[in-house]
Design a protein around this motif. Structure first.
Motif, PDB file in Angstrom:
ATOM      1  N   MET A   1      58.675  54.345   0.178  1.00  0.00           N
ATOM      2  CA  MET A   1      59.265  53.970   1.467  1.00  0.00           C
ATOM      3  C   MET A   1      58.266  54.144   2.600  1.00  0.00           C
ATOM      4  O   MET A   1      58.517  53.746   3.728  1.00  0.00           O
ATOM      5  CB  MET A   1      60.513  54.801   1.757  1.00  0.00           C
ATOM      6  CG  MET A   1      61.742  54.239   1.088  1.00  0.00           C
ATOM      7  SD  MET A   1      63.248  54.977   1.706  1.00  0.00           S
ATOM      8  CE  MET A   1      63.413  54.172   3.289  1.00  0.00           C
ATOM      9  N   ASN A   2      57.147  54.808   2.322  1.00  0.00           N
ATOM     10  CA  ASN A   2      56.079  54.894   3.325  1.00  0.00           C
ATOM     11  C   ASN A   2      54.983  53.914   2.909  1.00  0.00           C
ATOM     12  O   ASN A   2      55.238  52.976   2.155  1.00  0.00           O
ATOM     13  CB  ASN A   2      55.585  56.343   3.452  1.00  0.00           C
ATOM     14  CG  ASN A   2      54.945  56.841   2.171  1.00  0.00           C
ATOM     15  OD1 ASN A   2      54.839  56.103   1.197  1.00  0.00           O
ATOM     16  ND2 ASN A   2      54.510  58.079   2.163  1.00  0.00           N
TER      17      ASN A   2
ATOM     18  N   ARG B   1      62.314  49.436   0.561  1.00  0.00           N
ATOM     19  CA  ARG B   1      61.799  49.123   1.913  1.00  0.00           C
ATOM     20  C   ARG B   1      62.927  48.718   2.867  1.00  0.00           C
ATOM     21  O   ARG B   1      62.803  48.864   4.069  1.00  0.00           O
ATOM     22  CB  ARG B   1      60.728  48.043   1.850  1.00  0.00           C
ATOM     23  CG  ARG B   1      61.179  46.709   1.293  1.00  0.00           C
ATOM     24  CD  ARG B   1      60.000  45.732   1.197  1.00  0.00           C
ATOM     25  NE  ARG B   1      60.392  44.492   0.552  1.00  0.00           N
ATOM     26  CZ  ARG B   1      60.449  44.322  -0.768  1.00  0.00           C
ATOM     27  NH1 ARG B   1      60.139  45.327  -1.566  1.00  0.00           N
ATOM     28  NH2 ARG B   1      60.823  43.175  -1.292  1.00  0.00           N
TER      29      ARG B   1
ATOM     30  N   ALA C   1      60.223  53.913  10.584  1.00  0.00           N
ATOM     31  CA  ALA C   1      60.195  55.292  10.088  1.00  0.00           C
ATOM     32  C   ALA C   1      60.391  56.260  11.256  1.00  0.00           C
ATOM     33  O   ALA C   1      61.126  57.250  11.148  1.00  0.00           O
ATOM     34  CB  ALA C   1      58.882  55.566   9.373  1.00  0.00           C
TER      35      ALA C   1
ATOM     36  N   VAL D   1      67.364  59.165   5.271  1.00  0.00           N
ATOM     37  CA  VAL D   1      67.669  57.813   4.779  1.00  0.00           C
ATOM     38  C   VAL D   1      69.166  57.552   4.601  1.00  0.00           C
ATOM     39  O   VAL D   1      69.652  56.484   4.949  1.00  0.00           O
ATOM     40  CB  VAL D   1      66.914  57.523   3.455  1.00  0.00           C
ATOM     41  CG1 VAL D   1      67.303  56.156   2.893  1.00  0.00           C
ATOM     42  CG2 VAL D   1      65.414  57.549   3.695  1.00  0.00           C
TER      43      VAL D   1
ATOM     44  N   LYS E   1      64.967  51.365   5.275  1.00  0.00           N
ATOM     45  CA  LYS E   1      64.488  51.824   6.581  1.00  0.00           C
ATOM     46  C   LYS E   1      65.342  51.194   7.676  1.00  0.00           C
ATOM     47  O   LYS E   1      64.974  50.227   8.323  1.00  0.00           O
ATOM     48  CB  LYS E   1      63.013  51.456   6.762  1.00  0.00           C
ATOM     49  CG  LYS E   1      62.094  52.512   6.182  1.00  0.00           C
ATOM     50  CD  LYS E   1      60.666  52.359   6.645  1.00  0.00           C
ATOM     51  CE  LYS E   1      59.921  51.416   5.738  1.00  0.00           C
ATOM     52  NZ  LYS E   1      58.523  51.286   6.101  1.00  0.00           N
TER      53      LYS E   1
ATOM     54  N   MET F   1      63.935  56.435  12.265  1.00  0.00           N
ATOM     55  CA  MET F   1      64.772  57.203  11.336  1.00  0.00           C
ATOM     56  C   MET F   1      64.641  58.708  11.544  1.00  0.00           C
ATOM     57  O   MET F   1      65.635  59.429  11.544  1.00  0.00           O
ATOM     58  CB  MET F   1      64.439  56.833   9.896  1.00  0.00           C
ATOM     59  CG  MET F   1      64.783  55.389   9.613  1.00  0.00           C
ATOM     60  SD  MET F   1      64.643  54.990   7.892  1.00  0.00           S
ATOM     61  CE  MET F   1      66.214  55.592   7.327  1.00  0.00           C
TER      62      MET F   1
ATOM     63  N   ILE G   1      60.722  58.918   4.213  1.00  0.00           N
ATOM     64  CA  ILE G   1      59.937  57.933   4.969  1.00  0.00           C
ATOM     65  C   ILE G   1      58.654  58.494   5.567  1.00  0.00           C
ATOM     66  O   ILE G   1      57.882  57.763   6.165  1.00  0.00           O
ATOM     67  CB  ILE G   1      60.770  57.283   6.105  1.00  0.00           C
ATOM     68  CG1 ILE G   1      61.448  58.349   6.965  1.00  0.00           C
ATOM     69  CG2 ILE G   1      61.823  56.343   5.539  1.00  0.00           C
ATOM     70  CD1 ILE G   1      60.741  58.725   8.191  1.00  0.00           C
TER      71      ILE G   1
END
Lengths: 469, 205
Positions: free
Chosen positions: A413-414, B36, A80, A36, B39, A83, A65
């Motif tokens: 974040m997931n 969020r 994701a 991240v 990302k 990343m 993520i």
């Protein structure tokens, strides 16, 4: 000004130069990166036409993520996937060791580095993550940095930083049965406040700290940042050395004795000077739960949510905001508050000992109806160990979902998120507004054992009623 | 975001701009930029997402949405601003929205160093002075001229003596806030220091 503390010794050892502006140039012994906060740093290196100076001093893993339900590639979430793909490419291009999914060593960066033996006393450790303070449990000086500083560490292995002051937090006596490191650290943050640590490193010490296991010590240091302290540490002792011994990256053979000898020389000297000392009685700590929107807004499980006139004038504004956001009334009891989601995991409480304690509470019990409960091991190693001990079966039998390792709903974040104004009982570290993925979702921070107890009754409960039967 | 974002470069000593006030203590970086939006592999699109959850909750009444605050560049905040996560995305989002300097009662450590590292000076003022500015802003717009060298903020009818860490002040006046090249000047010292560390010697595997 502090003198001869572990912090002073380690800082001085790593000081490269006085910078013209007056700050210190500090060498970073171990640099940890994840997906991240590193891509922009690698991008900046490229823009400046620079290389990673000491690639062997940086180690990478992927945690924030990653999905915890299905980790097969490509990830369903395109962003994701982009990343993790970027991190993979950067690590290959710059020759950086990367513990990827399936390697057996992937997991939350602050769980992985200690279990590999990378985290050792006397090091300076930096990572683009505020919970880097976790590694201080080993007597290292570890702190979170932003992406521009990640760039600086990649480019030079150093950063510009002002030396911190040192506050010793002396914890007298011992924690009672059913009270855990999480309760103690929430209590400390409540007593000192969330701003008190600004400009300080926290040294946690005293009989109650000495009695803690290494994993419990990590829980304490992990949340230093929630008290405003960028860095928290504990002087290393035999427990520290035993934990590191025989780990993959630990010093081997004749180097082991040399290492231990040096590590022993690091502890704060008997006549050292602290900028401040704060003392508390650990035997008075209750199972502690947050009721508000900062980690400092906590109470014992049998206490009432404080009313505005019980709150310090400086904290009234945020308290009023908390009542409104949480939908709680001042003076209301926290016990029996209905819960929607139970989450066990995170860099604070996603280690094997956390899973063991929760499983012990859950054995022969069932998760209450309408509760979504899930457990996310902190790393592939934690997951493996838990399965070997049969903990996964205990969780699943009780009604928990058993997931793959990652940060998961600690910061959402997931796809693991609260929905609407759901309330979670969470073993994570932050109860900020919107933290767990819903703009009006509500988080009650507590120990993994307390989360397990809440999952059985469907409401905030005192875990001592389960374990002292 | 119709105007192309230009990051600060090099040394500077003056910041002039319109003030925007955000009242509240302990405003964390999750609120400044919800996770969020992390990302991403660059910071370019963060400006429009700053305070996304808070703004949606307030349905157009958030300070960052009010017409009167359009074009503001000096953010006025209360205590412990930027606590929590180390995400540089937070000051990057503020900067890309248009913020060039922040004046507050106090700042969280990592947020503060992130601001310095990207060229946003953070100044402190006592609680009462912040309150005075925030009350003023409730009535009318305030344009401040910040002089870094003198550490003052002036308007037609107001003057404040700002506090800023001496090291940070020097960094802006010299341009060294963009630290990489300065750090690399000591390449030999770094190499020697690293080779001298006891743990480099006994961690041979």
């Amino acid at each position: 000004m502090s003198k001869d503390t572990l912090f002073d010794k380690v800082w001085d050892l790593h000081k490269v130069a006085n910078l013209p502006g007056g700050s210190d140039q500090i060498l970073i012994g171990l640099h940890l990166i994840h997906e991240v906060t590193s891509p922009q740093a690698f991008g900046a290196l490229k823009d400046k036409n620079l290389k990673v100076k000491f690639p062997q001093r940086t180690v990478a893993t992927v945690d924030h993520i990653v999905p915890t339900d299905n980790q097969s590639r490509p990830f369903k979430d395109n962003l994701a996937e982009q990343m993790i793909d970027t991190l993979e490419k950067n690590c290959i291009e710059h020759n950086i060791k990367f513990f990827n999914i399936g390697s057996g060593n992937q997991g939350i960066v602050h769980v992985v580095a200690p279990e590999l033996g990378l985290t050792q006393p006397g090091m300076t450790i930096a990572c683009g993550d505020s919970h880097t303070s976790t590694h201080g449990a080993f007597g290292s000086i570890a702190f979170g940095i932003g992406t521009s500083q990640v760039r600086d560490v990649l480019a030079s292995q150093t950063i510009a930083m002002n030396k911190l002051k040192v506050r010793q937090i002396w914890c007298e006596n011992k924690l009672s049965n059913g009270i855990y490191a999480k309760d103690l650290v929430l209590h400390i943050i409540n007593q000192l406040g969330v701003k008190a640590g600004v400009g300080y490193a926290y040294e946690f010490a005293g009989p109650a700290i000495n009695a803690l296991s290494m994993e419990e010590r990590m829980t304490i240091c992990n949340m230093s940042i929630e008290g405003g302290a960028r860095c928290g540490y504990i002087n290393p002792d035999e427990k520290t050395f035993n934990y590191i011994k025989n780990k993959l990256c630990a010093p081997q053979n004749e180097n082991w004795e040399k290492a231990v000898k040096w590590w022993k020389s690091l502890e704060s000297s008997d006549n050292c000077i602290y900028d401040d000392v704060f003392k508390l009685d650990a035997s008075k700590v209750e199972p502690t739960i947050t009721w508000g929107i900062t980690p400092g807004q906590s109470i014992g499980v049998n206490q009432k949510i404080p009313s505005l006139n019980e709150i310090h004038p400086n904290d009234k504004f945020i308290a009023a905001e908390a009542y409104e956001y949480m939908g709680f009334k001042p003076g209301q009891t926290i016990k029996n508050t209905p819960i929607d989601v139970c989450f066990i995991g995170s860099c604070t409480n996603g280690r094997i000992s956390d899973l063991r304690v929760a499983a012990q509470v859950l054995a022969h019990n069932k998760v209450a109806r309408n509760i979504k409960a899930f457990v996310v091991p902190g790393s592939e190693k934690v997951a493996k160990e838990a399965k070997e001990e049969g903990l996964d079966k205990i969780f699943i039998k009780a009604g928990f979902q058993w997931r793959e390792p990652g940060c998961s709903m600690c910061l959402a974040m997931n796809s693991d998120k609260l929905i609407g104004n759901q309330i979670s009982a969470s073993s994570s570290n932050r109860n900020f507004k919107g933290r767990q993925g819903s703009p009006n979702g509500r988080t009650l921070l507590m120990s993994p054992a307390m989360v397990a107890a809440a999952s059985i009754t469907g409401k905030v409960s005192d875990v001592r009623d389960f374990i002292n039967k | 975001m119709s105007i192309k974002f230009k990051p600060p470069i090099g040394k500077f000593s003056r910041i002039n701009g319109k003030c925007i006030s955000l009242v509240g203590d302990d405003i964390d970086t999750d609120r400044i930029i919800p996770a969020r939006f992390l990302k991403c592999i660059d910071f370019d699109s963060l400006g429009k997402s700053v305070f996304d959850d808070d703004r949606k909750t307030l349905k157009g009444n958030h300070p960052f949405d009010l017409e009167t605050n359009k074009g503001s560049s000096i953010l006025i905040v209360n205590s412990n601003f930027g606590c929590g996560s180390s995400r540089e995305h937070a000051p990057q989002a503020l900067m890309r929205w248009g913020i060039k300097a922040i004046i507050g009662e106090s700042f969280a450590d990592i947020f503060y160093s992130n601001c310095i590292a990207i060229g946003i000076p953070c100044f402190t003022l006592p609680k009462e002075s912040i309150k005075k500015i925030q009350q003023y802003l409730n009535i009318k717009n305030l344009f401040l001229e910040i002089d870094l060298f003198e550490s003052t903020a002036k308007a037609e009818d107001l003057k404040f003596d700002l506090e800023i860490k001496e090291t940070s002040k020097k960094m802006f006046l010299s341009g060294e806030w963009d630290a990489t090249s300065k750090l690399l000047e000591n390449a030999d010292l770094i190499e020697n220091k690293l080779n001298d560390l006891p743990y480099i010697k006994f961690n041979t595997n």
